[in-house]
Design an enzyme around this catalytic site. Structure first.
Site, short mmCIF file in Angstrom:
data_model
loop_
_atom_site.label_atom_id
_atom_site.label_comp_id
_atom_site.label_asym_id
_atom_site.label_seq_id
_atom_site.Cartn_x
_atom_site.Cartn_y
_atom_site.Cartn_z
N GLY A 208 0.83 -1.20 0.00
CA GLY A 208 0.00 0.00 0.00
C GLY A 208 0.85 1.24 0.00
O GLY A 208 2.05 1.20 -0.31
N ASN A 209 0.25 2.38 0.34
CA ASN A 209 0.99 3.63 0.44
C ASN A 209 0.39 4.49 1.54
O ASN A 209 -0.58 4.09 2.20
CB ASN A 209 1.00 4.37 -0.91
CG ASN A 209 -0.40 4.65 -1.42
OD1 ASN A 209 -1.18 5.36 -0.80
ND2 ASN A 209 -0.73 4.08 -2.58
#
Length: 407
Positions: A208-209
């Site tokens: 993810g981020n």
């Protein structure tokens, strides 16, 4: 645009309270209904009789105006109003509003108000410049309030500088422009993507981020507030929408966001792609949790995700507007311009992780808007709510007006 609008005018303890008389007269002349709420300190500067005469409504100051059990309902006023204006707004009241100190009728009404709130500060220059006042004003902006900046000039203290309340005619014009803007996107269908995407490795791990989704959610509120029919496709975030007209679709992966965006864009006038979509996903998702004890090393093979912006850019019609975002760490403008052309965007919004207060996780942002012709419009560091409003203004004036004219 003020005709028939119901305005709560909050007056606080400031020498600029005398301007409230001119403000009421200007609002009434424009066809607005004005209900005055004044603090006890405000009554020391201007009398309720003057205010009631000009507004043609009894002035509210206390919770209980009689001793017969009757009381003034801040909740009813908050529901009645189309807007609330605090002018003049003293440093004390600004601090109470920012921190929810509901010890008088004005602040209690503010906390109950569902309508847009405008704040016109008025105080001496050192009070206005003090870090605590500036922090409180920034907090109010983050809540979605509109701060009408004070002017430079001669002050009651005898000093000269920034702190004079904006003139009544200017305040009324700003509010009139605001109400006019509420219809700027009437009938427009807008797609907005927001937040990160999560690409599963196994049932408990993902790629993810750090995107919080705050910019996309602010854009959704800004568009819906101007009459647009907004569909918000949101990645996994903990944010909530405020405007009940926003249609929200929650997704997790880039693939899910891609499917929804492609489907929805077909019937849209405008798409704003502010989500931080993962470029890659694991080639294989493991059905059971990967155990460290069974693996000395772990290699994850990645494959490329479908490109949402590029797909929409290839398929967009002549009357559709497509806006993308670019978060860069180097060569920002050249990379953003190349992305704009390659993906057939109309506008790209550039922000950089190198700018303090901008990018992931922040309540503020600093961006550059780049048009297809190469024009650049830089927006300084502001709250994401303000940046969203500026972006919508830019799109309405430069793109959506010509789109409507061509229909």
């Amino acid at each position: 645009m003020m005709r028939g609008k119901k305005i709560i005018l909050g007056i606080t303890g400031s020498i600029a309270a005398y301007k409230a008389a001119y403000l009421i007269r200007a609002l009434v002349r424009k066809g607005a209904e004005v209900q005055v709420v004044i603090t006890p300190a405000g009554r020391e500067f201007i009398t309720p009789l003057t205010l009631a005469t000009l507004s043609r409504r009894p002035v509210v100051s206390e919770f209980f105006s009689n001793r017969d059990g009757s009381w003034n309902s801040h909740v009813d006023m908050g529901l009645w109003a189309d807007a609330m204006l605090i002018a003049p707004a003293s440093a004390s009241t600004i601090g109470k509003m920012a921190n929810g100190v509901a010890d008088n009728m004005l602040v209690t009404t503010y906390l109950s108000c569902k309508a847009p709130v405008f704040v016109a500060p008025a105080m001496d220059l050192d009070m206005y410049a003090h870090p605590s006042t500036q922090r409180n004003l920034e907090t109010l902006r983050s809540y979605g309030n509109y701060v009408i900046e004070p002017e430079d000039g001669f002050l009651a203290s005898g000093l000269e500088g920034k702190g004079r309340m904006s003139e009544p005619d200017d305040i009324v014009r700003i509010m009139g422009d605001f109400f006019a803007s509420q219809k700027a996107l009437q009938g427009k269908k807008i797609l907005i993507t927001a937040g990160p995407t999560y690409e599963k490795i196994d049932p408990v791990r993902f790629i993810g981020n750090y995107s919080s989704g705050k910019m996309g959610f602010a854009l959704a509120e800004a568009c819906a507030g101007r009459g647009a029919e907004v569909t918000l496709v949101a990645g996994p975030v903990g944010l909530k929408t405020k405007n009940p007209s926003i249609r929200r679709i929650d997704v997790e992966s880039a693939g899910e966001m891609y499917d929804e965006a492609v489907r929805i864009f077909r019937s849209c006038d405008l798409a704003i792609l502010s989500a931080a979509v993962a470029d890659y996903r694991p080639e294989r998702q493991v059905a059971e949790k990967i155990k460290r004890e069974r693996n000395d090393a772990l290699a994850v093979s990645l494959v490329r995700n479908e490109d949402i912006a590029a797909t929409l850019g290839r398929n967009k019609r002549a009357n559709q507007i497509l806006v993308g975002f670019a978060l860069e760490t180097e060569n920002g403008k050249s990379n953003a311009k190349e992305k704009l052309q390659r993906k057939n965007l109309d506008v790209i919004v550039l922000n950089s992780l190198n700018d303090a207060g901008a990018g992931f996780g922040c309540d503020t942002n600093k961006v550059t808007l780049i048009g297809r012709s190469g024009t650049e419009t830089e927006l300084p560091l502001k709250s994401k709510t303000e940046i969203a409003a500026d972006i919508v203004d830019y799109l309405v004036s430069g793109y959506l007006q010509s789109q409507t004219a061509g229909e």
